[in-house]
Structure formats: structure tokens, C-alpha cells
Design a protein around this motif. Structure first.
Motif, PDB file in Angstrom:
ATOM      1  N   ALA A 103       0.023   9.692  -4.841  1.00 58.01           N
ATOM      2  CA  ALA A 103      -1.441   9.679  -4.956  1.00 58.01           C
ATOM      3  C   ALA A 103      -2.054   8.827  -3.855  1.00 58.01           C
ATOM      4  O   ALA A 103      -3.040   9.229  -3.212  1.00 58.01           O
ATOM      5  CB  ALA A 103      -1.859   9.139  -6.325  1.00 58.01           C
ATOM      6  N   ASN A 104      -1.458   7.661  -3.600  1.00 60.40           N
ATOM      7  CA  ASN A 104      -1.989   6.777  -2.558  1.00 60.40           C
ATOM      8  C   ASN A 104      -1.921   7.404  -1.173  1.00 60.40           C
ATOM      9  O   ASN A 104      -2.791   7.152  -0.325  1.00 60.40           O
ATOM     10  CB  ASN A 104      -1.236   5.439  -2.569  1.00 60.40           C
ATOM     11  N   LEU A 126      -4.692  -0.957  -3.742  1.00 58.33           N
ATOM     12  CA  LEU A 126      -4.166  -2.024  -2.880  1.00 58.33           C
ATOM     13  C   LEU A 126      -4.441  -3.394  -3.498  1.00 58.33           C
ATOM     14  O   LEU A 126      -3.615  -4.305  -3.415  1.00 58.33           O
ATOM     15  CB  LEU A 126      -4.821  -1.947  -1.495  1.00 58.33           C
ATOM     16  N   LEU A 127      -5.590  -3.532  -4.120  1.00 55.97           N
ATOM     17  CA  LEU A 127      -5.970  -4.805  -4.743  1.00 55.97           C
ATOM     18  C   LEU A 127      -5.049  -5.141  -5.907  1.00 55.97           C
ATOM     19  O   LEU A 127      -4.652  -6.300  -6.093  1.00 55.97           O
ATOM     20  CB  LEU A 127      -7.423  -4.712  -5.222  1.00 55.97           C
ATOM     21  N   LYS A 128      -4.705  -4.119  -6.708  1.00 55.66           N
ATOM     22  CA  LYS A 128      -3.929  -4.337  -7.932  1.00 55.66           C
ATOM     23  C   LYS A 128      -2.434  -4.064  -7.774  1.00 55.66           C
ATOM     24  O   LYS A 128      -1.655  -4.329  -8.689  1.00 55.66           O
ATOM     25  CB  LYS A 128      -4.490  -3.467  -9.052  1.00 55.66           C
ATOM     26  N   GLY A 129      -2.047  -3.515  -6.623  1.00 56.84           N
ATOM     27  CA  GLY A 129      -0.643  -3.173  -6.425  1.00 56.84           C
ATOM     28  C   GLY A 129      -0.224  -1.961  -7.219  1.00 56.84           C
ATOM     29  O   GLY A 129       0.922  -1.865  -7.681  1.00 56.84           O
ATOM     30  N   ASN A 130      -1.147  -1.003  -7.390  1.00 62.83           N
ATOM     31  CA  ASN A 130      -0.828   0.245  -8.096  1.00 62.83           C
ATOM     32  C   ASN A 130      -0.131   1.219  -7.148  1.00 62.83           C
ATOM     33  O   ASN A 130      -0.763   1.805  -6.276  1.00 62.83           O
ATOM     34  CB  ASN A 130      -2.104   0.908  -8.629  1.00 62.83           C
ATOM     35  N   CYS A 132       1.806   0.613  -4.777  1.00 62.92           N
ATOM     36  CA  CYS A 132       1.939   0.077  -3.418  1.00 62.92           C
ATOM     37  C   CYS A 132       2.042  -1.447  -3.519  1.00 62.92           C
ATOM     38  O   CYS A 132       1.813  -2.029  -4.584  1.00 62.92           O
ATOM     39  CB  CYS A 132       0.740   0.469  -2.553  1.00 62.92           C
ATOM     40  N   GLU A 133       2.375  -2.066  -2.405  1.00 62.61           N
ATOM     41  CA  GLU A 133       2.414  -3.532  -2.385  1.00 62.61           C
ATOM     42  C   GLU A 133       0.977  -4.061  -2.400  1.00 62.61           C
ATOM     43  O   GLU A 133       0.093  -3.514  -1.742  1.00 62.61           O
ATOM     44  CB  GLU A 133       3.135  -3.999  -1.114  1.00 62.61           C
ATOM     45  N   LYS A 134       0.748  -5.117  -3.173  1.00 57.23           N
ATOM     46  CA  LYS A 134      -0.575  -5.732  -3.214  1.00 57.23           C
ATOM     47  C   LYS A 134      -0.981  -6.203  -1.818  1.00 57.23           C
ATOM     48  O   LYS A 134      -0.187  -6.837  -1.118  1.00 57.23           O
ATOM     49  CB  LYS A 134      -0.591  -6.936  -4.158  1.00 57.23           C
ATOM     50  N   ASP A 135      -2.215  -5.897  -1.435  1.00 59.44           N
ATOM     51  CA  ASP A 135      -2.728  -6.353  -0.149  1.00 59.44           C
ATOM     52  C   ASP A 135      -4.237  -6.557  -0.292  1.00 59.44           C
ATOM     53  O   ASP A 135      -5.035  -5.696   0.074  1.00 59.44           O
ATOM     54  CB  ASP A 135      -2.423  -5.325   0.951  1.00 59.44           C
ATOM     55  N   PRO A 136      -4.654  -7.705  -0.862  1.00 64.28           N
ATOM     56  CA  PRO A 136      -6.079  -7.942  -1.107  1.00 64.28           C
ATOM     57  C   PRO A 136      -6.942  -7.866   0.145  1.00 64.28           C
ATOM     58  O   PRO A 136      -8.080  -7.383   0.098  1.00 64.28           O
ATOM     59  CB  PRO A 136      -6.103  -9.352  -1.710  1.00 64.28           C
ATOM     60  N   GLU A 137      -6.406  -8.319   1.270  1.00 62.51           N
ATOM     61  CA  GLU A 137      -7.194  -8.292   2.507  1.00 62.51           C
ATOM     62  C   GLU A 137      -7.486  -6.857   2.940  1.00 62.51           C
ATOM     63  O   GLU A 137      -8.630  -6.498   3.252  1.00 62.51           O
ATOM     64  CB  GLU A 137      -6.448  -9.036   3.620  1.00 62.51           C
ATOM     65  N   LEU A 138      -6.441  -6.023   2.953  1.00 55.95           N
ATOM     66  CA  LEU A 138      -6.632  -4.619   3.315  1.00 55.95           C
ATOM     67  C   LEU A 138      -7.481  -3.913   2.259  1.00 55.95           C
ATOM     68  O   LEU A 138      -8.342  -3.083   2.593  1.00 55.95           O
ATOM     69  CB  LEU A 138      -5.278  -3.920   3.456  1.00 55.95           C
TER      70      LEU A 138
END
Length: 305
Positions: A103-104, A126-130, A132-138
């Protein structure tokens, strides 16, 4: 007519006219006939529209499995709306095996074409790591783009992240700008958050009148935090004319949603007979419920009984 001569684009245009009654009598069944003919000639807009009608049962029996087939065909040809819808169905497992990683992939493709709904969904993942790896900045880079394109949900999340410094430099003033954009479009969470900023003078000049304006807007949409705050302000005349009866009404609304603070203050009202008939048994019941939900004032009061 070009549509009847097998021209895929013409067939799609004909279908669109039939679906919307543009220059012809509206006929959804006939529209889907032409969408399918065009879609089967690999025309991506038709593939997306036919998939959408299949998913929603518009002029045709609902068939989400078949809809996903056409979404994927269109998505793999670069149609951003199809990429979004196919991604959503993969994310939810709607008519297809759930696959958040895949989906991502489609959310990202759609985001790269500036689809603001896809940018929001990819940013949240990206914020929650759903998947994928969590990446708050991206995540915030996508949420900001979506927010700036007018997505109300993205405005809330990006504002929240700015307010709290989550993956982006803390900036309450900028956060309030995004809260206000969404608040003025009716987002109850942003209305409540903006009200809190006005109440406490965080990132904006303190303004109790504006705080109550946004609390009421949010409260009237069912936000229990806003219902409690607005009710408490009415009860005590904080930045608004005192109206005990109305204040009780809002506190009761919040209490029905198990707002611990509202339960506590209602308990006090029943204990003292403020705006309601004095009822010590009811007061104790509300106090215990508030304490069970973690309210420290309720716990202290019970310990002192």
C-alpha cells in the motif's frame, strides 16, 4: 461516432458524459459499458472510473475485487487517483489481501504526483511506522505538502507535530496557523486545540473570547474535551457570561463520553446543589467514576472522605 469506432479516449469521454448527463440523457448502465470498453483498451482514466463505479456499485453491481483489478491497471500506468484507491484497499484489506508495505508503495507513487490525500496517508504511515520504518521528519514533509494543499486532516496532524515538536522544530505559533485553517473548515480537534492555545496564550495572544468561540464550535460537534472546557467556563463565567444551566448541560455531554474532569465537576455540582438538585448519592457515584478514569482531584477528594 469515434466511441463506436473503438477509440479508447472517445469511449471514456462518452462514458463520462453518460454518467453525468452532459449533453445526453444520464445512463449509468450505458456509461459503464463504455468505461469497460475503454478500460479494456488500457485507457487509464477509464480503468480508474470503471474501478470506482465497481467499488461503489454505481450503475453496476458492487464488486470490489474486480474494482481492484482495474485500479491496479490504472495505477501501474501512473493514474494517481487509482494509486491512492488501490493503496487504500491494500491498506484495509478491502477486496484484496491486506498488504500495508505494498500500500505504501502506491501511496508514495501517488504522492509524487502531488495527490494530497495520498501525501496525507503516506505521511501518517511514516509517522506511525505503518508498514514502513518510522520517519517523523520525512512524515512531516509529506504532511506539510498535503496540509498546504488544503487537506484538513493533514493540517491537524502537521499542526499537532509543530505544537509538540514531533519530528519538526517546535513552533506553536506556526502550529496555530494550521489549526486555524482546519478549525475554520470545521475540524473539531483543531477547534479544540486552537481554543486551548487562546485560553493559555500559547503561540497566540491570550483571548478568552476566541477560546470560548472555538470551544463551543468543537463542543457542538461532540468533542468531549471542548464540551468540558466550554461547560466549565459557562459554569464559572470565564471569558463568557455565566450560565450555570447551560454549563451543566455541556458538562453532562462530556460526562456521557466519560470525560473524567467533567464527571468530577458535575459531582461537585450535585454535592452543592449548584445548577442541579442536591444529590449526595449521585455526587459520590460521579466522583467514583471520575476517580476510576484517573482524575487526581477525584482521588484526593475520595481519600479525604
Amino acid at each position: 461516432m469515434a466511441a463506436d469506432q473503438g477509440n479508447a479516449r472517445a469511449m471514456c469521454n462518452c462514458a463520462f458524459a453518460l454518467q453525468n448527463g452532459h449533453g445526453v440523457e444520464k445512463d449509468l448502465v450505458e456509461a459503464n459499458k463504455y468505461y469497460k470498453l475503454s478500460a479494456d483498451k488500457k485507457y487509464p482514466i477509464a480503468q480508474y472510473n470503471y474501478g470506482l463505479n465497481l467499488e461503489n456499485g454505481t450503475g453496476i453491481d458492487c464488486n470490489v475485487i474486480e474494482a481492484n483489478k482495474y485500479y491496479k491497471l490504472a495505477a501501474d500506468q501512473g493514474n494517481s487517483n487509482a494509486q491512492l484507491n488501490y493503496g487504500i484497499n491494500l491498506f484495509k484489506g478491502n477486496g484484496i489481501k491486506k498488504n500495508i508495505v505494498e500500500a505504501n508503495k502506491y501511496f508514495k507513487m501517488s504522492s509524487e504526483q502531488n495527490n494530497n490525500k495520498a501525501m496525507y496517508q503516506y505521511g501518517i504511515n511514516l509517522l506511525k511506522g505503518n508498514g514502513c520504518e518510522k520517519d517523523p521528519e520525512l512524515a512531516n514533509s509529506y504532511l506539510k505538502k498535503s496540509a498546504d494543499a488544503g487537506n484538513v486532516n493533514a493540517q491537524f496532524y502537521y499542526g499537532y507535530n509543530l505544537y509538540n515538536g514531533n519530528g519538526v522544530a517546535k513552533n506553536p505559533e506556526e502550529a496555530n496557523k494550521y489549526y486555524k485553517l482546519a478549525a475554520d473548515k470545521g475540524n473539531s480537534n483543531c477547534q479544540c486545540n486552537l481554543a486551548c492555545s487562546y485560553l493559555n496564550g500559547i503561540g497566540v495572544e491570550k483571548d478568552l473570547e476566541k477560546a470560548n468561540k472555538y470551544y463551543k464550535m468543537s463542543a457542538d460537534q461532540g468533542n468531549s474535551v471542548a464540551q468540558y472546557n466550554y461547560g466549565y467556563h459557562l459554569l464559572n463565567g470565564i471569558g463568557v457570561e455565566m450560565d450555570i444551566e447551560k454549563g451543566i448541560e455541556y458538562l453532562q455531554m462530556a460526562a456521557e463520553s466519560n470525560n473524567a474532569s467533567a464527571l468530577y465537576h458535575l459531582s461537585i455540582c450535585y454535592e452543592t446543589g449548584n445548577g442541579v438538585e442536591k444529590d449526595l448519592a449521585k455526587s459520590l457515584e460521579l466522583l467514583k467514576k471520575s476517580e476510576s478514569l484517573g482524575n487526581k482531584l477525584a482521588k484526593r477528594k475520595l481519600n479525604n472522605k
